[in-house]
Design a protein around this motif. Structure first.
Motif, short mmCIF file in Angstrom:
data_model
loop_
_atom_site.label_atom_id
_atom_site.label_comp_id
_atom_site.label_asym_id
_atom_site.label_seq_id
_atom_site.Cartn_x
_atom_site.Cartn_y
_atom_site.Cartn_z
N ALA A 36 16.56 33.95 4.83
CA ALA A 36 16.94 32.91 3.73
C ALA A 36 15.81 31.99 3.14
CB ALA A 36 18.14 32.25 4.06
N ARG A 37 15.24 31.45 3.98
CA ARG A 37 14.00 30.51 3.65
C ARG A 37 12.92 31.35 3.09
NH1 ARG A 37 12.57 27.23 8.79
NH2 ARG A 37 10.62 26.73 7.79
N ASP A 38 12.70 32.50 3.51
CA ASP A 38 11.80 33.31 2.73
C ASP A 38 12.02 33.84 1.36
OD1 ASP A 38 9.23 35.11 3.09
OD2 ASP A 38 10.61 36.64 2.58
N ARG A 39 13.33 34.00 1.07
CA ARG A 39 13.72 34.25 -0.24
C ARG A 39 13.65 33.22 -1.11
NH1 ARG A 39 17.92 37.65 2.11
NH2 ARG A 39 19.28 35.99 2.38
N ALA A 40 14.01 32.04 -0.50
CA ALA A 40 13.79 30.77 -1.30
C ALA A 40 12.30 30.26 -1.55
CB ALA A 40 14.45 29.71 -0.42
N LEU A 41 11.55 30.69 -0.71
CA LEU A 41 9.98 30.49 -1.13
C LEU A 41 9.63 31.29 -2.34
CD1 LEU A 41 8.29 30.30 2.29
CD2 LEU A 41 8.53 28.64 0.47
N ASP A 42 10.26 32.75 -2.36
CA ASP A 42 10.10 33.76 -3.31
C ASP A 42 10.51 33.14 -4.57
OD1 ASP A 42 8.53 35.54 -1.68
OD2 ASP A 42 10.13 36.62 -1.29
N GLU A 43 11.75 32.58 -4.79
CA GLU A 43 12.42 32.26 -5.99
C GLU A 43 11.54 31.09 -6.24
OE1 GLU A 43 16.30 31.49 -4.71
OE2 GLU A 43 16.69 33.70 -4.27
N ALA A 44 11.11 30.04 -5.59
CA ALA A 44 10.36 28.85 -5.91
C ALA A 44 8.97 29.28 -6.57
CB ALA A 44 9.88 28.02 -4.78
N LEU A 45 8.43 30.52 -5.90
CA LEU A 45 7.26 31.00 -6.59
C LEU A 45 7.51 31.40 -8.14
CD1 LEU A 45 4.17 31.73 -6.54
CD2 LEU A 45 4.82 34.10 -5.37
N ALA A 46 8.53 32.23 -8.32
CA ALA A 46 8.68 32.74 -9.52
C ALA A 46 9.13 31.52 -10.45
CB ALA A 46 10.10 33.66 -9.37
N ARG A 47 9.78 30.52 -10.19
CA ARG A 47 9.96 29.48 -10.91
C ARG A 47 8.64 28.66 -11.24
NH1 ARG A 47 14.05 28.30 -7.25
NH2 ARG A 47 12.79 26.46 -6.36
N GLU A 48 7.83 28.34 -10.25
CA GLU A 48 6.57 27.80 -10.56
C GLU A 48 5.78 28.75 -11.50
OE1 GLU A 48 5.20 24.93 -9.74
OE2 GLU A 48 7.22 24.23 -9.26
N SER A 49 5.67 30.14 -11.52
CA SER A 49 5.01 30.94 -12.23
C SER A 49 5.41 30.85 -13.87
CB SER A 49 5.10 32.31 -11.69
OG SER A 49 4.37 33.13 -12.30
N ARG A 50 6.80 30.67 -13.76
CA ARG A 50 7.45 30.60 -15.12
C ARG A 50 6.96 29.53 -15.81
NH1 ARG A 50 11.79 32.96 -12.50
NH2 ARG A 50 12.83 31.04 -12.42
#
Length: 150
Positions: A36-50
């Motif tokens: 779950a933490r790994d998925r949250a990191l991926d989501e944070a990366l996508a947010r920061e990228s956008r």
């Protein structure tokens, strides 16, 4: 407890199995949390990228974020690999305990069967003796004791 009784050993083995199953449960929850933490990191990366795409001023901090993100992902991957290795080791131990328990149960079943056969043999010997005694008494009462009947 009778000599050769494995019931206590089997109970102890069951307790060990229960403990390992609890440990596996804890490890599986830990694995789930790490995923779950790994998925949250991926989501944070996508947010920061956008965000970096929309706001050019945010793009200046994106490389630092990306470096930190990669380090966190690497740390999580290492932790996940460690947890999965511990899960595998615990599962192997659990499988070994199950094999041992099966061996104990089969040995105890064989001992119980031999003891039951021995009890049945002794019971039959007693019944045979009672039957023989009753037969002798009847013959004696009927005057058929065999002495002087020739």
């Amino acid at each position: 407890m009778a000599k050769g009784d494995l019931h206590a050993v089997i109970r102890l083995n069951k307790l060990e199995i229960d403990e390992l199953r609890r440990q596996i449960g804890v490890l599986l929850r830990e694995e789930s949390d790490l995923v779950a933490r790994d998925r949250a990191l991926d989501e944070a990366l996508a947010r920061e990228s956008r965000l970096a795409d929309k706001h050019p001023e945010a793009a200046y901090t994106f490389p630092a974020f990306l470096t930190a993100h990669r380090q966190r992902k690497a740390d999580l991957a290492e932790a996940l690999a460690d947890v999965r290795a511990r899960i595998e080791t615990t599962r192997e131990s659990l499988a070994e305990l199950y094999r041992r328990r099966k061996t104990y149960e089969l040995a105890q079943d064989a001992r119980d069967k031999r003891a039951e056969q021995e009890r049945a043999r002794k019971d039959q010997a007693v019944l045979d003796e009672v039957g023989l005694t009753m037969h002798r008494r009847r013959r004696a009462e009927d005057g058929e004791d065999g002495i002087g009947d020739e």
